[in-house]
Design a protein around this motif. Structure first.
Motif, short mmCIF file in Angstrom:
data_model
loop_
_atom_site.label_atom_id
_atom_site.label_comp_id
_atom_site.label_asym_id
_atom_site.label_seq_id
_atom_site.Cartn_x
_atom_site.Cartn_y
_atom_site.Cartn_z
N GLY A 201 6.14 -10.38 6.08
CA GLY A 201 5.66 -9.21 5.37
C GLY A 201 6.63 -8.76 4.31
O GLY A 201 7.63 -9.44 4.01
N ASN A 202 6.35 -7.60 3.75
CA ASN A 202 7.22 -7.02 2.73
C ASN A 202 8.50 -6.50 3.36
O ASN A 202 8.47 -5.72 4.32
CB ASN A 202 6.49 -5.89 2.00
N GLU A 204 10.75 -4.43 2.16
CA GLU A 204 10.94 -2.99 1.97
C GLU A 204 10.13 -2.18 2.97
O GLU A 204 10.62 -1.17 3.51
CB GLU A 204 10.55 -2.61 0.55
N ASP A 205 8.92 -2.62 3.27
CA ASP A 205 8.12 -1.91 4.28
C ASP A 205 8.74 -2.02 5.65
O ASP A 205 8.73 -1.05 6.43
CB ASP A 205 6.69 -2.48 4.30
N LEU A 206 9.29 -3.17 5.98
CA LEU A 206 9.94 -3.34 7.28
C LEU A 206 11.16 -2.44 7.41
O LEU A 206 11.41 -1.85 8.47
CB LEU A 206 10.34 -4.81 7.47
N GLU A 208 11.65 0.44 5.86
CA GLU A 208 11.19 1.82 5.99
C GLU A 208 10.72 2.11 7.42
O GLU A 208 10.97 3.19 7.96
CB GLU A 208 10.07 2.08 4.99
N GLU A 209 10.04 1.16 8.05
CA GLU A 209 9.60 1.36 9.42
C GLU A 209 10.79 1.48 10.38
O GLU A 209 10.77 2.30 11.30
CB GLU A 209 8.69 0.20 9.85
N GLU A 210 11.83 0.69 10.16
CA GLU A 210 13.01 0.79 11.00
C GLU A 210 13.71 2.14 10.83
O GLU A 210 14.17 2.75 11.80
CB GLU A 210 13.99 -0.34 10.68
N GLU A 211 13.76 2.64 9.59
CA GLU A 211 14.38 3.95 9.37
C GLU A 211 13.57 5.06 10.04
O GLU A 211 14.13 5.99 10.61
CB GLU A 211 14.49 4.20 7.87
N ASP A 212 12.24 4.99 9.98
CA ASP A 212 11.41 6.00 10.64
C ASP A 212 11.61 5.98 12.15
O ASP A 212 11.66 7.04 12.79
CB ASP A 212 9.93 5.76 10.30
#
Length: 269
Positions: A201-202, A204-206, A208-212
């Motif tokens: 996957g992308n 950057e999206d991965l 961001e999910e880890e930071e959330d």
């Protein structure tokens, strides 16, 4: 029959006459001089090349790989003996198979054909243009099968995707200096390649999910998301303070009652 149609036992003819009579590879290099001179001389003089690589064609390459290749590498041992892998790669340089044949090599599945796949990838890296190299080799990064690698230090374990990544990123693989390709982002800017989509996957999206997820973990275990605050007292909570206050109130009332009783008793006589 012309003289050039004969297959001579002395493979040095390929090295001597290729520069003047043979065609160049699609990337513009001379196939006879892609490998280093010391490696070429060891290949044409070794016993395996003279016995197993004489008179073979593109179809025989498949049988030779399945029967004799069980590790990858350039030269190995203290005497720097050429491996069957590098010998067959040099034979492919002489045969110059077409793209259709290379595609058939890559389509062979099964565990016994994994060395044919990496041999084909190695040949593509040596002879094809940078745009074609990326298009041919990047799908092979999903292959996670194990490989054996033999070199001067001995035999080690590697994987198909690791070897393909070495072909795309390193300057020297299997005792062979690779010609310098343009980076992928440059080809994307020139609109020669489309941006590559990772199977994961992308990125950057991965991230961001880890930071959330980390922010949610740091927020506490309360369902409403509120964080408990400590009282400014010396480690005592409000319930404990209330109990102490109530206790002090009860002691004061009992003392007042005892004093009133003592006064009544003194006045009675």
């Amino acid at each position: 029959m012309k003289k050039s149609e004969f297959h001579r036992a002395d493979e040095k003819r390929f090295l001597d006459e290729r520069g003047s009579s043979g065609s160049l590879a699609p990337n513009g290099l001379n196939p006879a001089t892609i490998m280093e001179k010391a490696v070429r001389e060891r290949i044409v003089d070794c016993y395996f090349y003279k016995e197993q690589c004489f008179g073979v064609n593109e179809a025989d390459i498949v049988d030779r790989v399945v029967e004799h290749v069980d590790f990858i590498g350039g030269v190995y041992g203290t005497v720097q003996k050429p491996t069957p892998f590098i010998c067959l790669a040099f034979k492919l340089l002489q045969l110059a198979p077409s793209d259709a044949i290379l595609d058939e090599y890559l389509r062979f599945g099964g565990e016994k054909f994994k060395y044919l796949r990496v041999l084909t990838a190695f040949y593509i890296r040596l002879t094809r243009q940078d745009k074609d190299v990326y298009q041919w080799l990047e799908p092979l990064l999903e292959d996670k099968r194990k490989l054996k690698r033999k070199g001067r230090a001995g035999t080690t374990l590697t994987y198909v995707d690791v070897f393909i990544d070495d072909l795309l990123t390193k300057d020297r693989v299997c005792a062979t200096s690779l010609w310098k390709m343009r980076k992928r982002d440059i080809l994307e800017d020139l609109e020669m390649l489309e941006p590559r989509v990772s199977p994961l996957g992308n990125i950057e999206d991965l991230l961001e999910e880890e930071e959330d997820d980390e922010v949610k973990k740091e927020g506490g275990d309360d369902s409403d998301g509120s964080v408990r605050s400590k009282t400014p007292d010396s480690g005592l909570d409000s319930n404990h303070d209330k109990i102490d206050v109530d206790g002090m109130g009860e002691s004061r009332s009992s003392r007042s009652r005892s004093r009133s009783r003592s006064r009544s008793r003194s006045r009675s006589p």
